[in-house]
Design a protein around this motif. Structure first.
Motif, mmCIF file in Angstrom:
data_model
loop_
_atom_site.group_PDB
_atom_site.id
_atom_site.type_symbol
_atom_site.label_atom_id
_atom_site.label_comp_id
_atom_site.label_asym_id
_atom_site.label_seq_id
_atom_site.Cartn_x
_atom_site.Cartn_y
_atom_site.Cartn_z
ATOM 1 N N ALA A 17 0.835 -1.203 0.000
ATOM 2 C CA ALA A 17 0.000 0.000 0.000
ATOM 3 C C ALA A 17 0.874 1.260 0.000
ATOM 4 C CB ALA A 17 -0.921 0.003 1.215
ATOM 5 N N LYS A 18 0.453 2.235 -0.762
ATOM 6 C CA LYS A 18 1.223 3.479 -0.867
ATOM 7 C C LYS A 18 1.235 4.215 0.467
ATOM 8 C CE LYS A 18 1.776 7.492 -3.806
ATOM 9 N NZ LYS A 18 1.333 8.135 -5.031
ATOM 10 N N ASP A 19 0.104 4.248 1.146
ATOM 11 C CA ASP A 19 -0.008 4.915 2.444
ATOM 12 C C ASP A 19 -0.078 3.864 3.547
ATOM 13 O OD1 ASP A 19 -0.240 7.480 1.192
ATOM 14 O OD2 ASP A 19 -2.345 7.005 0.767
ATOM 15 N N ARG A 20 0.514 4.172 4.690
ATOM 16 C CA ARG A 20 0.476 3.250 5.835
ATOM 17 C C ARG A 20 -0.825 3.447 6.602
ATOM 18 N NH1 ARG A 20 4.306 -0.071 6.916
ATOM 19 N NH2 ARG A 20 3.801 -0.243 9.102
ATOM 20 N N THR B 115 8.657 -7.870 -5.669
ATOM 21 C CA THR B 115 8.066 -8.772 -4.690
ATOM 22 C C THR B 115 8.648 -8.515 -3.305
ATOM 23 O OG1 THR B 115 9.731 -10.500 -4.989
ATOM 24 C CG2 THR B 115 7.793 -10.584 -6.434
ATOM 25 N N ILE B 116 7.956 -8.979 -2.295
ATOM 26 C CA ILE B 116 8.468 -8.846 -0.930
ATOM 27 C C ILE B 116 9.841 -9.499 -0.855
ATOM 28 C CG2 ILE B 116 8.121 -9.499 1.479
ATOM 29 C CD1 ILE B 116 5.082 -9.520 0.851
ATOM 30 N N GLU B 117 9.960 -10.705 -1.414
ATOM 31 C CA GLU B 117 11.224 -11.431 -1.360
ATOM 32 C C GLU B 117 12.330 -10.704 -2.116
ATOM 33 O OE1 GLU B 117 8.285 -12.759 -2.221
ATOM 34 O OE2 GLU B 117 7.885 -14.035 -0.499
ATOM 35 N N GLY B 118 11.956 -9.930 -3.135
ATOM 36 C CA GLY B 118 12.929 -9.158 -3.896
ATOM 37 C C GLY B 118 13.252 -7.810 -3.260
ATOM 38 N N GLY B 119 12.636 -7.540 -2.133
ATOM 39 C CA GLY B 119 12.909 -6.304 -1.408
ATOM 40 C C GLY B 119 12.063 -5.117 -1.830
ATOM 41 N N ASP C 248 4.406 3.200 -8.403
ATOM 42 C CA ASP C 248 3.013 3.637 -8.492
ATOM 43 C C ASP C 248 2.341 3.036 -9.724
ATOM 44 O OD1 ASP C 248 3.166 5.092 -6.163
ATOM 45 O OD2 ASP C 248 3.521 7.007 -7.171
ATOM 46 N N GLU C 249 3.098 2.816 -10.785
ATOM 47 C CA GLU C 249 2.541 2.161 -11.982
ATOM 48 C C GLU C 249 2.107 0.734 -11.654
ATOM 49 O OE1 GLU C 249 1.456 1.618 -16.078
ATOM 50 O OE2 GLU C 249 1.639 3.343 -14.745
ATOM 51 N N HIS C 250 2.911 0.008 -10.860
ATOM 52 C CA HIS C 250 2.499 -1.323 -10.432
ATOM 53 C C HIS C 250 1.193 -1.246 -9.640
ATOM 54 C CE1 HIS C 250 6.870 -2.440 -10.933
ATOM 55 N NE2 HIS C 250 6.256 -3.436 -11.542
ATOM 56 N N ARG C 251 1.114 -0.291 -8.724
ATOM 57 C CA ARG C 251 -0.109 -0.129 -7.928
ATOM 58 C C ARG C 251 -1.319 0.128 -8.838
ATOM 59 N NH1 ARG C 251 3.738 2.507 -4.786
ATOM 60 N NH2 ARG C 251 4.015 1.506 -2.772
ATOM 61 N N ALA C 252 -1.139 0.986 -9.831
ATOM 62 C CA ALA C 252 -2.230 1.319 -10.744
ATOM 63 C C ALA C 252 -2.714 0.088 -11.502
ATOM 64 C CB ALA C 252 -1.792 2.407 -11.721
ATOM 65 N N ILE C 253 -1.791 -0.770 -11.866
ATOM 66 C CA ILE C 253 -2.146 -1.994 -12.588
ATOM 67 C C ILE C 253 -2.811 -2.995 -11.653
ATOM 68 C CG2 ILE C 253 -1.203 -4.017 -13.787
ATOM 69 C CD1 ILE C 253 1.008 -2.046 -14.867
ATOM 70 N N ASP D 242 -6.630 1.215 -10.589
ATOM 71 C CA ASP D 242 -6.660 2.598 -11.051
ATOM 72 C C ASP D 242 -6.750 2.661 -12.577
ATOM 73 O OD1 ASP D 242 -6.409 3.285 -8.423
ATOM 74 O OD2 ASP D 242 -4.329 3.953 -8.572
ATOM 75 N N ARG D 243 -5.929 1.864 -13.210
ATOM 76 C CA ARG D 243 -5.891 1.877 -14.674
ATOM 77 C C ARG D 243 -7.188 1.285 -15.245
ATOM 78 N NH1 ARG D 243 -0.931 -0.824 -17.744
ATOM 79 N NH2 ARG D 243 0.059 1.122 -17.187
ATOM 80 N N GLN D 244 -7.634 0.188 -14.677
ATOM 81 C CA GLN D 244 -8.824 -0.487 -15.218
ATOM 82 C C GLN D 244 -10.094 0.336 -15.036
ATOM 83 O OE1 GLN D 244 -6.487 -1.794 -13.321
ATOM 84 N NE2 GLN D 244 -6.014 -3.868 -13.869
ATOM 85 N N HIS D 245 -10.145 1.130 -13.967
ATOM 86 C CA HIS D 245 -11.374 1.860 -13.654
ATOM 87 C C HIS D 245 -11.320 3.330 -14.062
ATOM 88 C CE1 HIS D 245 -12.933 -1.610 -11.585
ATOM 89 N NE2 HIS D 245 -11.794 -1.714 -10.942
#
Length: 134
Positions: free
Chosen positions: A21-24, A109-113, A119-124, A128-131
């Protein structure tokens, strides 16, 4: 059913709010971390009663659950001895060991650190992108 109604969604929400998540949102982080802890205790108790999740034989229940427990098996094995035994037995299976390597080297990924999570990953991933208006 336990994996699809408990482990999958609750572990997924915990990972989302703790890592992606972008915000905690401290309430959400604490809520889902506590639920992960509860589910881990349930799983550990079950694995103290049976060799595999569904009983005496390795089944799809084991296969479907182990990927969600990757970090727990590494970080908290000492807290859950029956889970640690089960996790070791799972990883002794060549196909499981190979399958558990898929995606771990990806930077987002979490394992990749999470070094490549943007933000582009989050949008996908979260719509965000779909809607967005077209």
């Amino acid at each position: 059913m336990f994996q699809v109604s408990g482990v999958g969604p609750m572990f997924g929400q915990a990972a989302h709010f703790s890592h992606y998540a972008k915000d905690r949102h401290e309430y959400a982080i604490e809520r889902y971390d506590r639920e992960v802890d509860r589910l881990m205790r349930v799983l550990d108790k079950r694995l103290g009663e049976a060799e595999w999740l569904a009983g005496g034989e390795y089944t799809i229940a084991d296969m479907a659950t182990v990927p969600y427990l990757r970090r727990q098996l590494i970080e908290n094995a000492d807290l859950y001895p029956h889970m640690a035994r089960w996790g070791a037995a799972m990883l002794d299976r060549p196909a499981v060991a190979e399958g558990m390597t898929v995606g771990t080297a990806r930077a987002e990924t979490i394992e990749g650190g999470l070094t490549g999570f943007t933000d582009e990953h989050r949008a996908i991933l979260w719509g965000d992108r779909q809607h967005a208006p077209r």
